[in-house]
Structure formats: structure tokens, C-alpha cells
Design a protein around this motif. Structure first.
Motif, short mmCIF file in Angstrom:
data_model
loop_
_atom_site.label_atom_id
_atom_site.label_comp_id
_atom_site.label_asym_id
_atom_site.label_seq_id
_atom_site.Cartn_x
_atom_site.Cartn_y
_atom_site.Cartn_z
N ASP A 187 0.83 -1.20 0.00
CA ASP A 187 0.00 0.00 0.00
C ASP A 187 0.87 1.26 0.00
O ASP A 187 0.44 2.34 0.35
CB ASP A 187 -1.01 0.01 1.17
CG ASP A 187 -0.32 0.01 2.52
OD1 ASP A 187 0.92 -0.17 2.55
OD2 ASP A 187 -1.01 0.18 3.54
N HIS A 190 -0.64 3.94 -2.11
CA HIS A 190 -2.08 3.94 -1.88
C HIS A 190 -2.77 5.17 -2.48
O HIS A 190 -2.45 6.30 -2.12
CB HIS A 190 -2.28 3.94 -0.36
CG HIS A 190 -3.58 3.36 0.05
ND1 HIS A 190 -4.34 3.90 1.03
CD2 HIS A 190 -4.25 2.29 -0.40
CE1 HIS A 190 -5.44 3.18 1.18
NE2 HIS A 190 -5.40 2.20 0.32
N TYR A 191 -3.71 4.95 -3.39
CA TYR A 191 -4.50 6.01 -4.02
C TYR A 191 -3.68 6.95 -4.92
O TYR A 191 -4.19 7.91 -5.43
CB TYR A 191 -5.21 6.88 -2.97
CG TYR A 191 -6.49 6.28 -2.45
CD1 TYR A 191 -6.43 5.20 -1.57
CD2 TYR A 191 -7.73 6.76 -2.83
CE1 TYR A 191 -7.59 4.64 -1.08
CE2 TYR A 191 -8.90 6.20 -2.33
CZ TYR A 191 -8.82 5.14 -1.45
OH TYR A 191 -9.96 4.58 -0.97
N LYS A 222 -3.30 4.11 -7.90
CA LYS A 222 -4.50 4.33 -8.70
C LYS A 222 -4.15 4.17 -10.18
O LYS A 222 -4.94 3.71 -10.97
CB LYS A 222 -5.01 5.75 -8.45
CG LYS A 222 -6.23 6.12 -9.22
CD LYS A 222 -6.78 7.42 -8.69
CE LYS A 222 -8.23 7.61 -9.07
NZ LYS A 222 -8.96 8.38 -8.06
#
Ligand code: SF4
Lengths: 420, 168
Positions: A187, A190-191, A222
Motif C-alpha cells: 500500500d 495507496h491512491y 490508482k
């Protein structure tokens, strides 16, 4: 602004967007497959829609459980086919016409710089390799996009990865991305949009870049993106896309990044991700003695021509280990045919490997190479979660086609340098 | 909307293969998917869930594939809310789009043990751990998402024509 912010701004009609902002953006291409499209189709059909506003922007590929593995999967594919017919979706790829979606779309000219692409499949991020913004979404999103042409998105923060230096022998895009995931964790991005740059990326082929962006999601990203350069433009020339449609963006000098990682690729060895996380990486020299039952070379990560060529280079004139199954899966029909012309198939078959038609098959433990309890498999795929390729007590190791081919010969995880 | 149920705890990086293994992706029937919810970790999970129960998990919940079958399986087995320290992004948007309530909060997760009785008032942004007698307040969603949630998911939002006048 970063390249990602520029593409998103263009698609929501704003001059500027900033990370964290929610936008409603126009979509250029929306992708679905035999697993995710049926759910989206149900939604569209429920609303009794007579037609879709932009059928030409929809691409449907049946690749996960094809050739249909059982009655249920056959039915899912039928749902997709009927929908394509009813709504005049010409970009429908039946078995035999296509292959694995993320190898197919860049090959068919659907992807070019500056586009915004969504796909109901997590590895849609692959397309960032050609300078587009591409991200995976869910089935309801796909239904919404098919009906409205739009998608809701949160503008991601960007994270820069600079790869400098010269690649060592047998080190590929797969190793560069595994190394980064090992560094930042599953992660770690993450995003975020992962932007890949540097001398080593400039020299990397389109196939290598596709492999890298493919695995952005394995770091929680993403999207992944490589700014378009000569290599990109030369690659898309074959599709004769009108010049006005291609939007080549580049991040500004003062663009903001939440984090910057710098790697000297000269220090990077071929990598292996141990069970059960893609971030559980080790250099191949430290893999130790891991005996294998199966090797798979294929998938949307590493089933492209360059991958098959590397595998063939290593397998030429050799035999795979007698107690090990080697499955080679060209990602698309075109790749299959080209490999055939180049004599690669003969090399594989003479080596004792089996060549499968294009399919996701074993990558998700679907069919065509499912693992038994306790079996160990080294695959060029992208996920090694518990039970990903079969029994819950089986193990998956991730590596490049070079390491996979060398390991097939040795019967255990091996460095390509050992067999060449 | 007030949700009440017992907590079921999970760790970090619970992926979509854990939530619903790929072999069950041959159906879109939510009750059927629910029968295999969390099978990758605990095959007996659906039999332990009472309608309304809550999943409490660690970081990066729902990582892995984009399969919307994952939030559907969770709904299908009777879970009414997932609270996690963080969510993987596609799973997060799938939950918003299909209307499975979710809450991101490290603090709340750290203060809930397995089997605790939880009550959540999503509109007020209030979560009560009844067993431990603690109350927490959480941030509301950004306006666009709140709008989608209140309208009842993405498709209803589309049908209502909200797409032409979205809240920013
Ligand atoms: S090859 Fe594997 S990762 Fe790629 S689209 Fe197919 S199932 Fe997904």
C-alpha cells in the motif's frame, strides 16, 4: 501540474485540478471482461436502455474463463456477446479474435497519449505506459460510464520513481517494478499516481513499460504512467491516429509530488516475490533452494512478444525439468502468431513446455494450470495471494520471464545467468 | 441510518481473493456469493454472521482485483458495515457505488475487539462500542460521495439526473 493532473483537467474541462479534488470526467475508453461486464450489463438492461450514447468507446473482452471452462462461465460470456450485439458494440473480442485485455487494447490501437481510460479490471492501470491516464474501477462504474460517458474520480496525489543507470543483464521492467513494490509495500502508493521516469525508463521498450504500469495496483496505486517520448510515439504510429487526438503532456518542473523514490538500476538484480504478497521480494541470488512444480509464462503482465523472446532465448536447445510443468501463454492471438513465425513455439515445445491459447486461466486459479495442495509455482503474473492459483496451501512466486525460463530448466528458482 | 451488530475482526491487507475466491465469480447472485464470503480466510465465516453484523479490519482492506463481487458477497452474507483502518481504492468506490456502508478510521478499529457490540449512526457520524462503552465521531464523506450515498448508489444518482448538477 503533473502529467496526471493535466490529463484529468483536460477531461473535466477545467484549467487546473488539484489532488484530493473530486471530478466528473469524460471517458475515452471503457473496458469490461467476462467477469466484470455481466454485473454492469445487468444494471444497464434493468433500465431498459435502447442504446448507449457512445458504443464505440466501449470495449468488451472475454478472457478470464475462456475457452469457457464450464457451463457457468460459458453463460457469462454469452451474456457479454448478446449485449455487444444488442447495443452495437463493435469492439467485442470473441475467443480467437483477441486475447488478454491489457495486452490486446494497446496492440489494437485503443490506447494513446492523453486519453482517460477506465476498465472494470484492476490492471487497467497498464495503459499508463503509453502516456494515458488509466485506472481500474468496478462494474457499477462501468455501467455508469457506458450510459453517461463519465466517471467520478478523486484527483490522485503523484509519486515519482526515478530509475537511473544501466540495467544489468537479464534485468527487465518486471524486476524494476517488483523492486519498487518490495521497497514501498503493497500500500506504499495507496491512491496515488505512480510516475516512472529516468534514464532506465527512457531506454525501456513499450512492452517493459506496460509490465511496470500493470503492477502499479500491486503497490496500491490508482494508476501508473510513463510520460510519452519517442518510443511511445513510434509505437503508436502504426495505428494512424489523427494527430489532433494525441495529447502529449509532460509534468511541469514545479509539479508537486508527495514522495520521490530514486533507484540506481545498476544495483538491481532479477527479483522474486515470495508468497504471499507481491512486496515480499528478494534478489534471485538470495532465493535459496525452492523446488517448483509449475512455471507459468504469460498473463497481462508478461505474456507479450518481448517476454516470449526472452524465454525462448533461455529455453533454446534445453529441456525443462522432468518433474515440473511449464505452461506458456501468449497474451494475444497476434503475439501467438508472431511467436510462431519467429520459431519460438518450436523452441518451447522441444523444451517440453506446453503452449496454451491466450487466456487469463491459471493467473486467477481459474483453469488451464490450477495448483494442487502444497504445490509451488513460479509465475510471471502479478499476484501471489494465498490460493491465487489454486489450492489454499499452494504457493506462488512472481518473477520475470527470464527467471521463469531459467527456473523451469533447473526445477527450482534460478538466476538466468546460471543456465546461460 | 442506524446499524447494530457484533464485530468480526480481520487483519491488514485482506484481499479480494480472501473475500470471494475467483472460482465463485461465475455468478452475480448476491446471496450465492454471500455463502462464500471470506472463504479465503475462514470458510465458516458466513455461518458465524448474524444479519446486521460488522466487519472491522486493518489497513488496505479489499486490495487486489476490481471484482464488485467482493462488496456484494459481504452484503450477501448479512454484513451491514465495514470499518477499516484504510481501504484499497477500487474496493472503496465499489462500496460507495453498490451502497455498502464503510468507515475509515484507525482510532475506531483499534478500539473494537472481536464480538464487541457496535452501534453506528452514519448520518450523525457517530460510532458506539456498546461493550466498551465508548463513543467515536467520524468525518462525513466529501459532498460528491455523500450525494451518491444519499441518493442510494451510483445508478440511482445517474437516474435522478444528478450527473448534470453534481455537488463539488
Ligand atoms: S492475466 Fe491475470 S491479472 Fe491479468 S487480467 Fe487476466 S486474471 Fe487479471
Amino acid at each position: 501540474m503533473t502529467i496526471t493532473e493535466k490529463i484529468l483537467a483536460l477531461h473535466c474541462g477545467e484549467k487546473k485540478v488539484t489532488p484530493g479534488q473530486f471530478i466528473l470526467a469524460d471517458v475515452d475508453i471503457a473496458l469490461g471482461n467476462d467477469i466484470t461486464a455481466p454485473l454492469a450489463i445487468e444494471e444497464v438492461e434493468k433500465l431498459n436502455k435502447k442504446n448507449l450514447p457512445h458504443p464505440e468507446k466501449v470495449v468488451l473482452v472475454s478472457d478470464h474463463f475462456t475457452p469457457n471452462k464450464d457451463k457457468e462461465s460459458a453463460n457469462q460470456c454469452l451474456v457479454v456477446k448478446k449485449f455487444a450485439k444488442k447495443y452495437a458494440i463493435n469492439n467485442y473480442f470473441e475467443l480467437g479474435c483477441g486475447g488478454i485485455e491489457h495486452a490486446l487494447l494497446p496492440e489494437e490501437g485503443f490506447i494513446y497519449p492523453g486519453e482517460l481510460i477506465i476498465g472494470a479490471d484492476s490492471h487497467t492501470c497498464t495503459y499508463g505506459a503509453l502516456g494515458a491516464f488509466a485506472t481500474g474501477v468496478g462494474s457499477t462504474d462501468l455501467a455508469f460510464t457506458m450510459m453517461s460517458g463519465k466517471i467520478w474520480l478523486k484527483v490522485p496525489e503523484s509519486m515519482k520513481f526515478i530509475y537511473s543507470g544501466k540495467l544489468r543483464e537479464w534485468v527487465t521492467g518486471k524486476d524494476l517494478i517488483l523492486y519498487a513494490i518490495g521497497d514501498i509495500g503493497v500500500d506504499g502508493a495507496h491512491y496515488r499516481a505512480m510516475e516512472f521516469r529516468g534514464e532506465a525508463i527512457s531506454k525501456l521498450s513499450v512492452d517493459g513499460r506496460l509490465t511496470m504500469c500493470n503492477m502499479a495496483i500491486e503497490a496500491g496505486g490508482k494508476s501508473g504512467i510513463v510520460a510519452p517520448d519517442e518510443t511511445t510515439l513510434k509505437y503508436i504510429e502504426q495505428f494512424k491516429i489523427p494527430k489532433s487526438k494525441i495529447k502529449v503532456f509532460e509534468s511541469d518542473k514545479d509539479a508537486k509530488y508527495v514522495d520521490i523514490k530514486e533507484y540506481d538500476v545498476g544495483e538491481i538484480e532479477p527479483q522474486v516475490a515470495f508468497p504471499h504478497l507481491p512486496s515480499n521480494t528478494k534478489p534471485v541470488s538470495q532465493a535459496g533452494n525452492v523446488n517448483l512444480d509449475q512455471v507459468v509464462i504469460g498473463s497481462c503482465t508478461n505474456g507479450r512478444l518481448e517476454d516470449l523472446r526472452i524465454a525462448a532465448k533461455i529455453l533454446k536447445g534445453k529441456k525443462v525439468h522432468p518433474y515440473l510443468r511449464t505452461i506458456i501463454i501468449p497474451a494475444t492471438q497476434k503475439i501467438y502468431l508472431q511467436a510462431l513465425k519467429e520459431g519460438l513455439m518450436e523452441i518451447f515445445i522441444n523444451a517440453g513446455a506446453v503452449v496454451s491459447p491466450p487466456t487469463c486461466g491459471p493467473c486467477i486459479g481459474g483453469h488451464m494450470g490450477v495448483l494442487a495442495k502444497g504445490e509451488k509455482c513460479l509465475a510471471t503474473t502479478n499476484r501471489n495471494f494465498v490460493g491465487r492459483m489454486g489450492d489454499k496451501e499452494s504457493e506462488v512466486y512472481l518473477a520475470s520471464p527470464a527467471v521463469a525460463a531459467a527456473s523451469a530448466v533447473k526445477g527450482k528458482i534460478a538466476d538466468p545467468a546460471e543456465v546461460m | 441510518m442506524i446499524i447494530k451488530g457484533k464485530a468480526h475482526k480481520f487483519g491488514d491487507n485482506i484481499n479480494t481473493d480472501d473475500i470471494i475466491p475467483a472460482i465463485y465469480l461465475v455468478t452475480t447472485a448476491i446471496k450465492e456469493l454471500g455463502k462464500h464470503c471470506m472463504e479465503g480466510i475462514d470458510a465458516s465465516f458466513p455461518s458465524k454472521v448474524k444479519e446486521g453484523d460488522i466487519i472491522v479490519a486493518g489497513k488496505n482492506f479489499g486490495c487486489g482485483s476490481s471484482r464488485e463481487h467482493a462488496p456484494l458477497a459481504i452484503k450477501g452474507c448479512g454484513i451491514s458495515l465495514v470499518i477499516a483502518e484504510s481501504f484499497a481504492r477500487i474496493f472503496y468506490r465499489n462500496c460507495i457505488n453498490v451502497g455498502l456502508p464503510i468507515i475509515t478510521s484507525q482510532e475506531v478499529c483499534k478500539n473494537i475487539n472481536a464480538k464487541d457490540d457496535i452501534e453506528a449512526d452514519l448520518l450523525k457520524g457517530e460510532i458506539k462500542n456498546i461493550t466498551k462503552n465508548k463513543v467515536f465521531h467520524i468525518d462525513s464523506f466529501p459532498p460528491l460521495l455523500q450525494d451518491i450515498i444519499e441518493t442510494g448508489g451510483l445508478i440511482k444518482w445517474y437516474l435522478k439526473g444528478r450527473i448534470f448538477s453534481p455537488k463539488k
